[in-house]
Design a protein around this motif. Structure first.
Motif, PDB file in Angstrom:
ATOM      1  N   THR A 121       4.856   7.837  -0.758  1.00 33.06           N
ATOM      2  CA  THR A 121       5.831   6.783  -0.983  1.00 33.06           C
ATOM      3  C   THR A 121       5.125   5.569  -1.556  1.00 33.06           C
ATOM      4  O   THR A 121       3.932   5.380  -1.345  1.00 33.06           O
ATOM      5  N   VAL A 122       5.860   4.751  -2.298  1.00 37.73           N
ATOM      6  CA  VAL A 122       5.285   3.561  -2.922  1.00 37.73           C
ATOM      7  C   VAL A 122       6.221   2.378  -2.729  1.00 37.73           C
ATOM      8  O   VAL A 122       7.426   2.559  -2.535  1.00 37.73           O
ATOM      9  N   PRO A 123       5.681   1.157  -2.792  1.00 35.48           N
ATOM     10  CA  PRO A 123       6.552  -0.018  -2.716  1.00 35.48           C
ATOM     11  C   PRO A 123       7.453  -0.112  -3.952  1.00 35.48           C
ATOM     12  O   PRO A 123       7.115   0.383  -5.024  1.00 35.48           O
ATOM     13  N   VAL A 124       8.584  -0.774  -3.784  1.00 33.01           N
ATOM     14  CA  VAL A 124       9.505  -1.017  -4.891  1.00 33.01           C
ATOM     15  C   VAL A 124       9.626  -2.522  -5.097  1.00 33.01           C
ATOM     16  O   VAL A 124       9.885  -3.272  -4.151  1.00 33.01           O
ATOM     17  N   ASP A 125       9.402  -2.965  -6.328  1.00 33.68           N
ATOM     18  CA  ASP A 125       9.578  -4.364  -6.706  1.00 33.68           C
ATOM     19  C   ASP A 125      10.847  -4.495  -7.544  1.00 33.68           C
ATOM     20  O   ASP A 125      11.181  -3.589  -8.317  1.00 33.68           O
ATOM     21  N   VAL A 126      11.522  -5.627  -7.414  1.00 31.28           N
ATOM     22  CA  VAL A 126      12.648  -5.927  -8.294  1.00 31.28           C
ATOM     23  C   VAL A 126      12.290  -7.154  -9.129  1.00 31.28           C
ATOM     24  O   VAL A 126      11.679  -8.102  -8.638  1.00 31.28           O
TER      25      VAL A 126
ATOM     26  N   GLN B  70      -6.979  -3.281  -8.962  1.00 31.28           N
ATOM     27  CA  GLN B  70      -7.635  -3.223  -7.661  1.00 31.28           C
ATOM     28  C   GLN B  70      -6.807  -2.351  -6.729  1.00 31.28           C
ATOM     29  O   GLN B  70      -5.587  -2.434  -6.687  1.00 31.28           O
ATOM     30  N   GLY B  71      -7.500  -1.524  -5.955  1.00 28.98           N
ATOM     31  CA  GLY B  71      -6.800  -0.653  -5.019  1.00 28.98           C
ATOM     32  C   GLY B  71      -6.358   0.633  -5.680  1.00 28.98           C
ATOM     33  O   GLY B  71      -6.292   0.736  -6.907  1.00 28.98           O
ATOM     34  N   ALA B  72      -6.062   1.628  -4.853  1.00 28.50           N
ATOM     35  CA  ALA B  72      -5.727   2.950  -5.393  1.00 28.50           C
ATOM     36  C   ALA B  72      -4.233   3.180  -5.502  1.00 28.50           C
ATOM     37  O   ALA B  72      -3.798   4.176  -6.052  1.00 28.50           O
ATOM     38  N   GLY B  73      -3.418   2.268  -4.947  1.00 27.11           N
ATOM     39  CA  GLY B  73      -1.999   2.525  -4.863  1.00 27.11           C
ATOM     40  C   GLY B  73      -1.226   2.139  -6.100  1.00 27.11           C
ATOM     41  O   GLY B  73      -1.601   1.218  -6.826  1.00 27.11           O
ATOM     42  N   SER B  74      -0.135   2.840  -6.344  1.00 29.67           N
ATOM     43  CA  SER B  74       0.773   2.484  -7.431  1.00 29.67           C
ATOM     44  C   SER B  74       2.057   1.950  -6.825  1.00 29.67           C
ATOM     45  O   SER B  74       2.255   1.961  -5.602  1.00 29.67           O
ATOM     46  N   ARG B  75       2.952   1.458  -7.682  1.00 29.02           N
ATOM     47  CA  ARG B  75       4.224   0.913  -7.231  1.00 29.02           C
ATOM     48  C   ARG B  75       5.262   1.098  -8.325  1.00 29.02           C
ATOM     49  O   ARG B  75       4.916   1.359  -9.484  1.00 29.02           O
ATOM     50  N   ILE B  76       6.504   0.964  -7.951  1.00 34.56           N
ATOM     51  CA  ILE B  76       7.614   1.054  -8.897  1.00 34.56           C
ATOM     52  C   ILE B  76       8.232  -0.327  -9.048  1.00 34.56           C
ATOM     53  O   ILE B  76       8.573  -0.982  -8.052  1.00 34.56           O
TER      54      ILE B  76
ATOM     55  N   MET C 153       0.837  -1.191   0.000  1.00 35.67           N
ATOM     56  CA  MET C 153       0.000   0.000   0.000  1.00 35.67           C
ATOM     57  C   MET C 153       0.879   1.250   0.000  1.00 35.67           C
ATOM     58  O   MET C 153       1.927   1.283   0.657  1.00 35.67           O
ATOM     59  N   PRO C 154       0.466   2.308  -0.748  1.00 36.77           N
ATOM     60  CA  PRO C 154       1.221   3.547  -0.681  1.00 36.77           C
ATOM     61  C   PRO C 154       1.223   4.072   0.740  1.00 36.77           C
ATOM     62  O   PRO C 154       0.272   3.908   1.491  1.00 36.77           O
ATOM     63  N   GLN C 155       2.272   4.739   1.146  1.00 38.67           N
ATOM     64  CA  GLN C 155       2.379   5.290   2.469  1.00 38.67           C
ATOM     65  C   GLN C 155       2.701   6.756   2.365  1.00 38.67           C
ATOM     66  O   GLN C 155       3.117   7.260   1.331  1.00 38.67           O
ATOM     67  N   SER C 156       2.493   7.468   3.456  1.00 39.47           N
ATOM     68  CA  SER C 156       2.874   8.868   3.525  1.00 39.47           C
ATOM     69  C   SER C 156       3.766   9.043   4.734  1.00 39.47           C
ATOM     70  O   SER C 156       3.520   8.467   5.796  1.00 39.47           O
ATOM     71  N   GLU C 157       4.809   9.846   4.578  1.00 40.25           N
ATOM     72  CA  GLU C 157       5.694  10.115   5.703  1.00 40.25           C
ATOM     73  C   GLU C 157       5.790  11.616   5.886  1.00 40.25           C
ATOM     74  O   GLU C 157       5.675  12.396   4.927  1.00 40.25           O
ATOM     75  N   PRO C 158       5.953  12.101   7.109  1.00 40.51           N
ATOM     76  CA  PRO C 158       6.011  13.543   7.335  1.00 40.51           C
ATOM     77  C   PRO C 158       7.277  14.148   6.747  1.00 40.51           C
ATOM     78  O   PRO C 158       8.310  13.495   6.657  1.00 40.51           O
ATOM     79  N   VAL C 159       7.169  15.380   6.321  1.00 42.00           N
ATOM     80  CA  VAL C 159       8.330  16.119   5.829  1.00 42.00           C
ATOM     81  C   VAL C 159       8.441  17.420   6.600  1.00 42.00           C
ATOM     82  O   VAL C 159       7.555  17.788   7.374  1.00 42.00           O
ATOM     83  N   ALA C 160       9.516  18.155   6.333  1.00 44.73           N
ATOM     84  CA  ALA C 160       9.819  19.323   7.160  1.00 44.73           C
ATOM     85  C   ALA C 160       8.710  20.359   7.142  1.00 44.73           C
ATOM     86  O   ALA C 160       8.426  20.991   8.152  1.00 44.73           O
ATOM     87  N   HIS C 161       8.063  20.551   5.996  1.00 48.54           N
ATOM     88  CA  HIS C 161       7.060  21.603   5.921  1.00 48.54           C
ATOM     89  C   HIS C 161       5.713  21.152   6.479  1.00 48.54           C
ATOM     90  O   HIS C 161       4.739  21.906   6.450  1.00 48.54           O
ATOM     91  N   GLY C 162       5.625  19.908   6.976  1.00 48.88           N
ATOM     92  CA  GLY C 162       4.414  19.460   7.648  1.00 48.88           C
ATOM     93  C   GLY C 162       3.466  18.644   6.813  1.00 48.88           C
ATOM     94  O   GLY C 162       2.584  17.989   7.354  1.00 48.88           O
ATOM     95  N   GLY C 163       3.611  18.654   5.494  1.00 52.11           N
ATOM     96  CA  GLY C 163       2.721  17.885   4.642  1.00 52.11           C
ATOM     97  C   GLY C 163       3.228  16.473   4.433  1.00 52.11           C
ATOM     98  O   GLY C 163       4.409  16.190   4.636  1.00 52.11           O
ATOM     99  N   PRO C 164       2.370  15.564   4.020  1.00 53.60           N
ATOM    100  CA  PRO C 164       2.814  14.181   3.800  1.00 53.60           C
ATOM    101  C   PRO C 164       3.562  14.037   2.480  1.00 53.60           C
ATOM    102  O   PRO C 164       3.291  14.739   1.517  1.00 53.60           O
ATOM    103  N   ARG C 165       4.497  13.130   2.459  1.00 59.09           N
ATOM    104  CA  ARG C 165       5.219  12.799   1.234  1.00 59.09           C
ATOM    105  C   ARG C 165       4.757  11.421   0.781  1.00 59.09           C
ATOM    106  O   ARG C 165       4.737  10.472   1.569  1.00 59.09           O
TER     107      ARG C 165
END
Length: 467
Positions: free
Chosen positions: A15-20, A95-101, A1-13
């Protein structure tokens, strides 16, 4: 699932899973082959072919991850120095709203014989030629391999809700190939340059001649001896197969009215065709008499194309489902009464006699026409060619006929016959369906020209059906 992490300015960044993904490649006498495994058990995409692959684990870099996955899934041992980056895919599943790399890594040297190491997740493994991939295959994986075969560094593969997980050749093509920067000062990837030079000899110049809105890429090639050709790389295999088939089987009847296919490379999804004289009338200002002559010639060429091979009976129409899906996508942009008009024409279409199908251009409009200084007319860009109703080739020309009955008359003079009442109704229905599709496309791809053509068509149909 895509995730969000906090950044300095307070908004979420975001993030997506990475597959090899491991592209273990060997060269056989008949061409390159890659190792594929068939997923099984209680896993995603069970029963489908896929590259050996897995997720990046915390603290692990991508090269470490693909080496680990190779060992765990296939038993082969790979040195980091033998891992080469090949393709990056930005994928969104149906299915689902998330993307990945997904990152595909090519490996041509390893130790050990590949074998099934995880029988609870894989029930078969084997080598397959790049130009003969097995079915069914995960569409995400196929998108990456399509970019790899074409020699391109990246692809976007955003599926829509309801799309199948496996790749379907006849289905919607969600793969958008992304080129890299020019190579050696030429805007040609090395693989395409090699293909083109095998076909026509040394290339002195390659100039990008692509249309802005299409996913396919086109280059104007100038040979060392001054000859001119065009090289086209298609956005997907269906477009490539349709255009090659049309150039081989149908376009020759047009003589100088269409380019000649020089060479085709299915793996790279590329063709080289001859150059024709002329310029596109798209956006040009033509005097009335010249435009009448143009439409008479377009009618003659369309007639020849439609009669190039025997007609076929049509299967039961599936247009209703497609049109309703496009209506949902276009609804925020429709004017009052548009949806009711289109749904009424859907019902009319279903009640019409079943038509016959003929070879068609599939996208007959000014953009795909060449007009030479001596008045000679030619058609190009056959990537949407298919057996369809003859009226399908008149839909987009209808936009130029609005308010110009002389152009419509000239076209049918050249065509050699007029439409029967049922065919006139069919043309209106297909024009409405194309209009809704164009409005939906224009809204989703920020293409106001296509959307506006759709609005003009619906406005014209309102006037015609409320007299």
């Amino acid at each position: 699932m895509p995730q969000s992490e906090p950044v300095a300015h307070g908004g979420p960044r975001h993030t997506v899973p990475v597959d090899v993904h491991l592209v273990l490649r060997r060269d056989s006498g008949s061409g390159p082959e890659v190792l594929l495994s068939r997923r099984s058990g209680p896993v995603y995409a069970t029963g489908l072919w896929h590259l050996p692959s897995g997720h990046l684990e915390p603290g692990e870099d991508m090269v470490e991850a693909v080496i680990r996955e190779a060992r765990e899934e296939t038993g082969v041992v790979i040195a980091a120095a033998d891992v080469a980056a090949a393709v990056t895919v930005h994928h969104r599943p149906p299915q689902g709203a998330g993307s990945r790399i997904g990152v595909l890594f090519e490996v041509r040297r390893w130790s050990g014989a590949p074998r099934v190491m995880e029988p609870d997740r894989c029930d078969e493994m084997g080598w397959y030629p790049l130009d003969g991939l097995p079915h069914p295959m995960v569409a995400y994986c196929r998108a990456g391999l399509d970019a790899y075969r074409a020699g391109l560094p990246a692809a976007v593969h955003f599926q829509q809700p309801g799309d199948p997980v496996p790749y379907v050749a006849e289905g919607a093509d969600r793969t958008r190939l992304v080129p890299g920067p020019p190579a050696d000062g030429m805007e040609l990837p090395p693989r395409l340059r090699e293909f083109a030079e095998r076909a026509v000899g040394r290339i002195a110049e390659a100039a990008d001649a692509s249309w802005a809105r299409t996913g396919s890429r086109v280059w104007r090639l100038t040979g060392s001896g001054g000859g001119i050709w065009y090289l086209k790389q298609h956005r997907g295999p269906a477009f490539h197969e349709r255009e090659v088939a049309a150039y081989r089987a149908w376009a020759p009847v047009l003589g100088r009215g269409a380019p000649r296919l020089v060479a085709a490379d299915p793996a790279a999804r590329a063709v080289v065709v001859t150059a024709l004289a002329g310029r596109s009338p798209h956006g040009a200002v033509l005097d009335a008499a010249a435009e009448v002559r143009l439409h008479r010639e377009l009618g003659r060429l369309a007639s020849a194309l439609h009669r190039s091979t025997p007609e076929r009976p049509a299967e039961p129409s599936t247009a209703a489902g497609t049109v309703k899906r496009h209506l949902e996508e276009a609804r925020p942009c429709l004017a009052a009464g548009d949806e009711e008009l289109v749904l009424g024409l859907v019902r009319t279409y279903q009640d019409l006699p079943r038509p016959v199908l003929v070879p068609t251009h599939g996208d007959l409009q000014y953009r795909n026409v060449l007009l030479a200084d001596d008045g000679e007319v030619a058609l190009f860009d056959f990537e949407r060619s298919e057996y369809a109703t003859a009226t399908r080739d008149m839909v987009r020309l209808g936009d130029t006929w609005a308010g110009r009955s002389d152009l419509r008359t000239a076209f049918f003079d050249g065509y050699g016959t007029t439409l029967a009442p049922a065919e006139e109704l069919r043309l209106d229905c297909e024009a409405a369906f194309d209009a809704v599709s164009g409005i939906a496309y224009g809204a989703g791809h920020q293409d106001p020209e296509v959307a506006e053509r759709g609005h003009r068509t619906l406005s014209r149909l309102h006037a015609a059906h409320h007299r």
